[in-house]
Design a protein around this motif. Structure first.
Motif, PDB file in Angstrom:
ATOM      1  N   GLY A  37       7.715  -5.391   4.795  1.00 39.70           N
ATOM      2  CA  GLY A  37       7.641  -4.188   5.616  1.00 39.70           C
ATOM      3  C   GLY A  37       6.292  -3.515   5.526  1.00 39.70           C
ATOM      4  N   LYS A  38       5.767  -3.409   4.301  1.00 38.53           N
ATOM      5  CA  LYS A  38       4.449  -2.797   4.115  1.00 38.53           C
ATOM      6  C   LYS A  38       3.374  -3.600   4.837  1.00 38.53           C
TER       7      LYS A  38
ATOM      8  N   SER B  38      15.131  -7.586  -2.639  1.00 38.70           N
ATOM      9  CA  SER B  38      14.808  -6.355  -1.922  1.00 38.70           C
ATOM     10  C   SER B  38      13.316  -6.062  -1.990  1.00 38.70           C
ATOM     11  N   LYS B  39      12.679  -6.517  -3.090  1.00 37.83           N
ATOM     12  CA  LYS B  39      11.236  -6.335  -3.227  1.00 37.83           C
ATOM     13  C   LYS B  39      10.496  -7.125  -2.157  1.00 37.83           C
TER      14      LYS B  39
ATOM     15  N   THR C 206       1.174 -12.311   1.949  1.00 44.34           N
ATOM     16  CA  THR C 206       0.466 -11.454   2.898  1.00 44.34           C
ATOM     17  C   THR C 206      -0.714 -12.150   3.574  1.00 44.34           C
TER      18      THR C 206
ATOM     19  N   GLY D 193      11.574  -7.793   0.856  1.00 42.34           N
ATOM     20  CA  GLY D 193      11.684  -7.047   2.101  1.00 42.34           C
ATOM     21  C   GLY D 193      10.736  -5.869   2.140  1.00 42.34           C
ATOM     22  N   ARG D 194      10.553  -5.217   0.991  1.00 40.98           N
ATOM     23  CA  ARG D 194       9.642  -4.071   0.920  1.00 40.98           C
ATOM     24  C   ARG D 194       8.198  -4.517   1.126  1.00 40.98           C
ATOM     25  N   ILE D 195       7.832  -5.629   0.508  1.00 41.00           N
ATOM     26  CA  ILE D 195       6.478  -6.167   0.659  1.00 41.00           C
ATOM     27  C   ILE D 195       6.217  -6.539   2.115  1.00 41.00           C
TER      28      ILE D 195
ATOM     29  N   THR E 164      -0.013  -1.140  -4.533  1.00 46.60           N
ATOM     30  CA  THR E 164       1.155  -0.260  -4.468  1.00 46.60           C
ATOM     31  C   THR E 164       2.389  -0.883  -5.109  1.00 46.60           C
ATOM     32  N   GLU E 165       2.400  -2.230  -5.229  1.00 45.42           N
ATOM     33  CA  GLU E 165       3.538  -2.907  -5.843  1.00 45.42           C
ATOM     34  C   GLU E 165       3.329  -3.162  -7.335  1.00 45.42           C
TER      35      GLU E 165
ATOM     36  N   ASP F 122      13.979 -10.098  -7.423  1.00 46.56           N
ATOM     37  CA  ASP F 122      14.545  -9.000  -6.652  1.00 46.56           C
ATOM     38  C   ASP F 122      14.222  -9.221  -5.178  1.00 46.56           C
TER      39      ASP F 122
ATOM     40  N   VAL G  89      -1.127  -3.763  -0.594  1.00 43.73           N
ATOM     41  CA  VAL G  89       0.245  -4.108  -0.973  1.00 43.73           C
ATOM     42  C   VAL G  89       0.318  -4.448  -2.462  1.00 43.73           C
TER      43      VAL G  89
END
Length: 430
Positions: free
Chosen positions: A82-83, A75-76, A294, A78-80, A401-402, A73, A398
């Motif tokens: 961003g966080k 989009s995941k 990260t 991008g979310r990671i 939360t993921e 995914d 991260v």
């Protein structure tokens, strides 16, 4: 680490002010400094640092590809990202705001003698737009050769996404990189067996020449920066971790000990990446799909320790030169230092270069940096330790939360503590 500091202090006692102790022998004169400080300690210490740096680019590239291509995914991803970036910038802004407030309260620059024979030639800092442009490599092989971590990260992310979207062909390529990752991690295990000797030699050589007398009138400045670094590493990070994840911060600090020692010894966030990555995955329980992204990103853009130094140094230099800074100037320092952290390389001493840019933004004389160069080496070591602590803390948040986090590993005191022993004799027999 302790043995290295004690050894260096003893050698400084018998060889003060950079002198040498020459022992006449039957056939030749034996130089203690030449043999130990400039010889054994220098050679082993630099080989150790070079070995860590040797791993950085292949480890980040391969690990990041493995982590990215496992995220079907996109989009995941991008979310990671961003966080992670949001947390890194937030902690940097907190760090410099606290540092400047503390410096204004203590006023370390009042009454300091401005006279300094040392000058510092500043390099022109790139604009924010240029920093963003420079993140994308025109030649990825040149990025590998130059160790440009932001460009390596971007290329690895794009390559990993392409693998994830390439069906069966991508799966075959992904297996190759998974096997390469196993080999590189075995190389990390081999180098970890020489780590204690490398740390000993680095610190023994450093503390042979570093003296408290060097601080002089800068002792207050040194203590303010050092105190701000300790508070940020031991209070700010644990509080953020507790609030956002509910995890026990004492467990986090306990498991960070070895990584902090490595960072302190090497003064390089980039050189510490292999150790930070292993701590985040094997001791903290964060999945490699998160940590491989990260951790190297944090080593590149998360410079909380550097921001603290820049905040205190700006106030200190302003007070030394009797320059009154306005509220707007202080806000400009916070904004500039926070954004500058994105373009700051994770190598020793680069914070002084970025400080020159910050000083120029508020009209302070850049030559004021010459006042703090003498004590910056020890502070550089400490702020690197703070930086890698922040990298791991954000990685943990991260991952938690993921849902890419194993709490059992985090709570296990023995998780990741056993360094893999390499049976070289067995290999020889084979």
């Amino acid at each position: 680490m302790i043995a290295g500091i004690v050894t260096g202090a003893f050698l400084q006692l018998i060889m003060p002010n950079g002198s040498d102790l020459v022992i006449p022998l039957y056939l030749f004169d034996f130089s203690v400094r030449g043999f130990f400080v400039d010889g054994v300690f220098e050679v082993i210490g630099q080989i150790f640092v070079a070995s860590l740096r040797m791993l950085v680019v292949p480890l980040v590239f391969v690990s990041l590809i493995c982590g990215t291509c496992s995220l079907k995914d996109t989009s995941k991803l991008g979310r990671i990202g961003g966080k992670a970036i949001g947390l890194y910038l937030m902690t940097t802004a907190i760090a410099i705001s606290f540092a400047m407030s503390l410096a204004l309260f203590v006023s370390p620059g009042e009454g300091v003698n401005m006279a300094s024979e040392t000058t510092f030639a500043s390099k022109e800092a790139p604009s924010l737009a240029q920093v963003l442009i420079n993140m994308f490599p025109s030649n990825p092989f040149a990025s590998f050769a130059q160790g440009n971590m932001l460009q390596v990260i971007i290329f690895a992310l794009l390559f990993g996404i392409a693998i994830a979207l390439s069906g069966q062909a991508g799966e075959r390529v992904a297996k190759i990189f998974t096997d390469m990752n196993e080999v590189i991690m075995r190389l990390v295990a081999i180098l970890m067996n020489i780590a204690p000797y490398g740390v000993f030699c680095l610190l023994a050589g450093l503390f042979t020449d570093v003296s408290l007398k060097t601080f002089g009138n800068l002792l207050v400045y040194f203590l303010v920066v050092f105190f701000a670094l300790l508070v940020h590493g031991l209070v700010t990070y644990p509080v953020i971790l507790k609030v956002l994840t509910g995890l026990n911060p004492l467990v986090f600090l306990k498991k960070m000990r070895n990584t902090i020692v490595f960072a302190f010894s090497t003064s390089s966030s980039n050189a510490t990446i292999p150790v930070t990555l292993e701590t985040a995955t094997k001791k903290m329980g964060v999945k490699n799909s998160i940590a491989s992204f990260t951790v190297p990103l944090g080593a590149t853009i998360n410079m909380d320790g550097t921001a603290i130094m820049q905040g205190v140094a700006t106030v200190f230099i302003a007070q030394v030169f009797n320059v009154d800074l306005s509220i707007t100037d202080f806000l400009m320092v916070i904004l500039t230092a926070t954004l500058a952290s994105i373009g700051t390389a994770g190598v020793p001493g680069v914070g002084l270069i970025m400080l020159a840019m910050v000083l120029e933004q508020v009209g302070l004389p850049v030559e004021g940096i010459g006042l703090i160069i003498g004590v910056d080496r020890l502070l550089d070591m400490t702020r690197t330790a703070v930086n890698v602590t922040g990298d791991t803390m954000v990685t943990l948040i991260v991952g938690k939360t993921e849902g890419e986090f194993e709490k059992d590993i985090y709570l296990d005191d023995k998780a990741g503590t056993q360094i893999e022993e390499i049976d070289f004799h067995h290999l020889k027999e084979q």
